[in-house]
Design an enzyme around this catalytic site. Structure first.
Site, PDB file in Angstrom:
ATOM      1  CB  CYS A   1      -1.873   2.563   0.008  1.00  0.00           C
ATOM      2  SG  CYS A   1      -1.183   3.600   1.318  1.00  0.00           S
TER       3      CYS A   1
ATOM      4  CB  CYS B   1      -3.925   3.806   2.724  1.00  0.00           C
ATOM      5  SG  CYS B   1      -3.167   5.088   1.722  1.00  0.00           S
TER       6      CYS B   1
END
Length: 107
Positions: free
Chosen positions: A33, A30
């Site tokens: 993230c 991600c």
């Protein structure tokens, strides 16, 4: 204090402590993230005395993510005594995370 990646057993053990726990549900693939990661580390340094700041990799703990109804990452959740007090999805900055913590814990 740096954040720590935890597993399901550690997650449930932290729930039994009296200290609030801030959990970042994330995954290494991600990009968002990874981008918010440095801000999350600063939050860990800032709030290390007040709450436990940890991370759960949903790829390594898919059953935990499912049990906690995590559908979008990153999702940050504050728990205390086994109860989710609040969550925020994809916070845009350290200030947003800070505001979420302060509002949820009434700091």
């Amino acid at each position: 204090m740096a954040t720590k990646n935890i597993n399901k057993e550690e997650f449930y053990a932290l729930q039994e402590g009296g200290k609030p726990v801030l959990v970042d549900f994330w995954a290494p693939w991600c990009s968002y993230c990874r981008r918010i990661g440095p801000a999350y580390e600063k939050i860990a340094e800032q709030y290390g005395e007040t709450l436990d700041v940890v991370k759960v990799n949903i790829d390594e703990e898919p059953q935990l993510a499912q049990a906690e109804q995590i559908e979008v990452i990153p999702t940050l959740v504050i728990y205390q005594s086994g109860q989710a007090l609040g969550s925020v999805v994809a916070p845009e900055s350290k200030a947003a995370i800070d505001g979420f913590i302060r509002q949820t814990l009434n700091l």
